[in-house]
Design a protein around this motif. Structure first.
Motif, PDB file in Angstrom:
ATOM      1  N   PRO A  36       0.802  -1.228   0.000  1.00  0.00           N
ATOM      2  CA  PRO A  36       0.000   0.000   0.000  1.00  0.00           C
ATOM      3  C   PRO A  36       0.836   1.280   0.000  1.00  0.00           C
ATOM      4  O   PRO A  36       0.389   2.299  -0.534  1.00  0.00           O
ATOM      5  N   ILE A  37       2.028   1.248   0.578  1.00  0.00           N
ATOM      6  CA  ILE A  37       2.869   2.444   0.523  1.00  0.00           C
ATOM      7  C   ILE A  37       3.223   2.744  -0.928  1.00  0.00           C
ATOM      8  O   ILE A  37       3.145   3.881  -1.388  1.00  0.00           O
ATOM      9  N   TYR A  38       3.586   1.713  -1.666  1.00  0.00           N
ATOM     10  CA  TYR A  38       3.933   1.884  -3.085  1.00  0.00           C
ATOM     11  C   TYR A  38       2.698   2.304  -3.890  1.00  0.00           C
ATOM     12  O   TYR A  38       2.768   3.204  -4.717  1.00  0.00           O
ATOM     13  N   PHE A  39       1.563   1.667  -3.649  1.00  0.00           N
ATOM     14  CA  PHE A  39       0.321   2.024  -4.359  1.00  0.00           C
ATOM     15  C   PHE A  39      -0.116   3.460  -4.061  1.00  0.00           C
ATOM     16  O   PHE A  39      -0.515   4.192  -4.949  1.00  0.00           O
ATOM     17  N   THR A  40      -0.047   3.846  -2.803  1.00  0.00           N
ATOM     18  CA  THR A  40      -0.489   5.182  -2.417  1.00  0.00           C
ATOM     19  C   THR A  40       0.310   6.261  -3.144  1.00  0.00           C
ATOM     20  O   THR A  40      -0.212   7.327  -3.462  1.00  0.00           O
ATOM     21  N   ALA A  41       1.556   5.969  -3.421  1.00  0.00           N
ATOM     22  CA  ALA A  41       2.415   6.928  -4.129  1.00  0.00           C
ATOM     23  C   ALA A  41       2.242   6.840  -5.646  1.00  0.00           C
ATOM     24  O   ALA A  41       2.930   7.526  -6.381  1.00  0.00           O
ATOM     25  N   GLY A  42       1.348   5.987  -6.113  1.00  0.00           N
ATOM     26  CA  GLY A  42       1.079   5.906  -7.547  1.00  0.00           C
ATOM     27  C   GLY A  42       1.694   4.710  -8.243  1.00  0.00           C
ATOM     28  O   GLY A  42       1.459   4.502  -9.428  1.00  0.00           O
ATOM     29  N   ALA A  43       2.481   3.918  -7.542  1.00  0.00           N
ATOM     30  CA  ALA A  43       3.101   2.711  -8.093  1.00  0.00           C
ATOM     31  C   ALA A  43       3.757   2.972  -9.447  1.00  0.00           C
ATOM     32  O   ALA A  43       3.572   2.232 -10.404  1.00  0.00           O
ATOM     33  N   LYS A  44       4.542   4.015  -9.504  1.00  0.00           N
ATOM     34  CA  LYS A  44       5.205   4.373 -10.760  1.00  0.00           C
ATOM     35  C   LYS A  44       6.376   3.440 -11.028  1.00  0.00           C
ATOM     36  O   LYS A  44       7.221   3.226 -10.155  1.00  0.00           O
ATOM     37  N   ARG A  45       6.410   2.923 -12.228  1.00  0.00           N
ATOM     38  CA  ARG A  45       7.468   1.991 -12.623  1.00  0.00           C
ATOM     39  C   ARG A  45       8.849   2.609 -12.426  1.00  0.00           C
ATOM     40  O   ARG A  45       9.767   1.954 -11.945  1.00  0.00           O
ATOM     41  N   GLU A  46       9.002   3.885 -12.797  1.00  0.00           N
ATOM     42  CA  GLU A  46      10.308   4.530 -12.707  1.00  0.00           C
ATOM     43  C   GLU A  46      10.770   4.751 -11.264  1.00  0.00           C
ATOM     44  O   GLU A  46      11.947   5.020 -11.021  1.00  0.00           O
ATOM     45  N   GLU A  47       9.886   4.621 -10.291  1.00  0.00           N
ATOM     46  CA  GLU A  47      10.258   4.792  -8.885  1.00  0.00           C
ATOM     47  C   GLU A  47      10.448   3.465  -8.150  1.00  0.00           C
ATOM     48  O   GLU A  47      10.771   3.447  -6.965  1.00  0.00           O
ATOM     49  N   PHE A  48      10.270   2.370  -8.852  1.00  0.00           N
ATOM     50  CA  PHE A  48      10.334   1.043  -8.229  1.00  0.00           C
ATOM     51  C   PHE A  48      11.634   0.849  -7.443  1.00  0.00           C
ATOM     52  O   PHE A  48      11.609   0.479  -6.269  1.00  0.00           O
ATOM     53  N   PHE A  49      12.768   1.119  -8.065  1.00  0.00           N
ATOM     54  CA  PHE A  49      14.038   0.864  -7.383  1.00  0.00           C
ATOM     55  C   PHE A  49      14.305   1.862  -6.261  1.00  0.00           C
ATOM     56  O   PHE A  49      15.014   1.546  -5.310  1.00  0.00           O
ATOM     57  N   GLN A  50      13.710   3.046  -6.326  1.00  0.00           N
ATOM     58  CA  GLN A  50      13.817   3.980  -5.213  1.00  0.00           C
ATOM     59  C   GLN A  50      13.075   3.427  -3.993  1.00  0.00           C
ATOM     60  O   GLN A  50      13.520   3.604  -2.859  1.00  0.00           O
ATOM     61  N   TYR A  51      11.959   2.760  -4.221  1.00  0.00           N
ATOM     62  CA  TYR A  51      11.234   2.140  -3.108  1.00  0.00           C
ATOM     63  C   TYR A  51      12.018   0.965  -2.539  1.00  0.00           C
ATOM     64  O   TYR A  51      12.106   0.802  -1.316  1.00  0.00           O
ATOM     65  N   ILE A  52      12.604   0.154  -3.412  1.00  0.00           N
ATOM     66  CA  ILE A  52      13.421  -0.970  -2.936  1.00  0.00           C
ATOM     67  C   ILE A  52      14.556  -0.437  -2.058  1.00  0.00           C
ATOM     68  O   ILE A  52      14.777  -0.905  -0.939  1.00  0.00           O
ATOM     69  N   GLY A  53      15.291   0.549  -2.569  1.00  0.00           N
ATOM     70  CA  GLY A  53      16.381   1.141  -1.793  1.00  0.00           C
ATOM     71  C   GLY A  53      15.903   1.739  -0.489  1.00  0.00           C
ATOM     72  O   GLY A  53      16.556   1.617   0.551  1.00  0.00           O
ATOM     73  N   SER A  54      14.734   2.354  -0.517  1.00  0.00           N
ATOM     74  CA  SER A  54      14.192   2.988   0.688  1.00  0.00           C
ATOM     75  C   SER A  54      13.785   1.962   1.737  1.00  0.00           C
ATOM     76  O   SER A  54      13.982   2.191   2.938  1.00  0.00           O
ATOM     77  N   TYR A  55      13.234   0.828   1.323  1.00  0.00           N
ATOM     78  CA  TYR A  55      12.901  -0.215   2.306  1.00  0.00           C
ATOM     79  C   TYR A  55      14.174  -0.765   2.942  1.00  0.00           C
ATOM     80  O   TYR A  55      14.223  -0.989   4.152  1.00  0.00           O
ATOM     81  N   LEU A  56      15.194  -0.954   2.141  1.00  0.00           N
ATOM     82  CA  LEU A  56      16.450  -1.478   2.684  1.00  0.00           C
ATOM     83  C   LEU A  56      17.086  -0.474   3.649  1.00  0.00           C
ATOM     84  O   LEU A  56      17.551  -0.863   4.732  1.00  0.00           O
ATOM     85  N   VAL A  57      17.081   0.789   3.288  1.00  0.00           N
ATOM     86  CA  VAL A  57      17.607   1.831   4.178  1.00  0.00           C
ATOM     87  C   VAL A  57      16.758   1.909   5.451  1.00  0.00           C
ATOM     88  O   VAL A  57      17.287   2.097   6.550  1.00  0.00           O
ATOM     89  N   GLY A  58      15.443   1.724   5.323  1.00  0.00           N
ATOM     90  CA  GLY A  58      14.569   1.733   6.494  1.00  0.00           C
ATOM     91  C   GLY A  58      14.907   0.624   7.485  1.00  0.00           C
ATOM     92  O   GLY A  58      14.881   0.840   8.707  1.00  0.00           O
ATOM     93  N   VAL A  59      15.251  -0.547   6.977  1.00  0.00           N
ATOM     94  CA  VAL A  59      15.654  -1.651   7.864  1.00  0.00           C
ATOM     95  C   VAL A  59      16.948  -1.278   8.593  1.00  0.00           C
ATOM     96  O   VAL A  59      17.092  -1.537   9.797  1.00  0.00           O
ATOM     97  N   VAL A  60      17.867  -0.650   7.894  1.00  0.00           N
ATOM     98  CA  VAL A  60      19.110  -0.211   8.540  1.00  0.00           C
ATOM     99  C   VAL A  60      18.814   0.851   9.609  1.00  0.00           C
ATOM    100  O   VAL A  60      19.373   0.794  10.717  1.00  0.00           O
ATOM    101  N   TRP A  61      17.930   1.809   9.306  1.00  0.00           N
ATOM    102  CA  TRP A  61      17.551   2.809  10.314  1.00  0.00           C
ATOM    103  C   TRP A  61      16.945   2.118  11.534  1.00  0.00           C
ATOM    104  O   TRP A  61      17.217   2.513  12.677  1.00  0.00           O
ATOM    105  N   ALA A  62      16.120   1.105  11.329  1.00  0.00           N
ATOM    106  CA  ALA A  62      15.517   0.387  12.461  1.00  0.00           C
ATOM    107  C   ALA A  62      16.591  -0.253  13.331  1.00  0.00           C
ATOM    108  O   ALA A  62      16.487  -0.242  14.560  1.00  0.00           O
ATOM    109  N   MET A  63      17.615  -0.786  12.694  1.00  0.00           N
ATOM    110  CA  MET A  63      18.712  -1.382  13.462  1.00  0.00           C
ATOM    111  C   MET A  63      19.404  -0.313  14.311  1.00  0.00           C
ATOM    112  O   MET A  63      19.782  -0.584  15.464  1.00  0.00           O
TER     113      MET A  63
END
Length: 185
Positions: A36-63
């Motif tokens: 839903p986070i990706y959908f809410t932002a419009g699920a743009k194909r060109e932003e797909f890898f920015q979301y992947i990178g952001s989830y990975l960075v988010g896990v690091v921030w959680a650590m």
């Protein structure tokens, strides 16, 4: 589509992890934070890898959050004050960094960071409960990062599911709701 995704996930990651880590079938639900986070932002194909990178960075921030909470807990500060203080300070630092960095960086989707962080918090707590203890580097029992690699994969595959669903719209005529080949009217 989501049902097919869940079946594939549970037959692959779920089966593999059931005897090695925190079972993937406990973590599959993180998919439905990423989606839903990706959908809410419009699920743009060109932003797909920015979301992947952001989830990975988010896990690091959680650590980082959990590591600091763990260390601060050894000072005797009450848990409510510990969590509130660390979240307030780290959240300000995180937002300042990521809102000031150029938007073109591959990890600039702050909502995805916080989706990953919230999932990481429950994943750490669930790991402690299921595996029977905190991680080896935890000094006050505040975290267990054992399942974080599986969580990171799950958040990324949840985003992939969103991309596949969104791309599937190319096969449906918006006016009639009937199936069509992409590019045809």
């Amino acid at each position: 589509m989501s049902g097919i995704y869940c079946a594939i996930y549970l037959l692959t990651i779920g089966s593999y992890t059931s005897s090695h880590f925190l079972p993937g079938y406990q973590i599959v639900y993180a998919t439905f934070t990423a989606l839903p986070i990706y959908f809410t932002a419009g699920a743009k194909r060109e932003e797909f890898f920015q979301y992947i990178g952001s989830y990975l960075v988010g896990v690091v921030w959680a650590m980082i959050y959990l590591f600091i909470m763990d260390r601060l807990a050894t000072t005797g500060i009450p848990a409510w004050a510990n969590i509130a203080l660390v979240v307030a300070v780290i959240c300000i630092v995180e937002c300042a960094i990521h809102f000031c960095l150029p938007a073109s960086l591959p990890f600039n989707k702050v909502p995805a960071h916080f989706g990953a962080i919230s999932n990481s918090f429950w994943c750490s707590n669930m790991s402690i409960a299921i595996l029977g203890g905190a991680g080896a580097t935890s000094v006050d029992g505040f975290y267990n990062f054992t399942a974080f690699p599986i969580l990171a994969i799950t958040l990324c595959t949840g985003t992939l599911l969103g991309l596949i669903c969104n791309e599937g719209l190319n096969f449906i005529d918006a006016e009639t709701g009937k199936w069509k080949l992409p590019g045809k009217k």
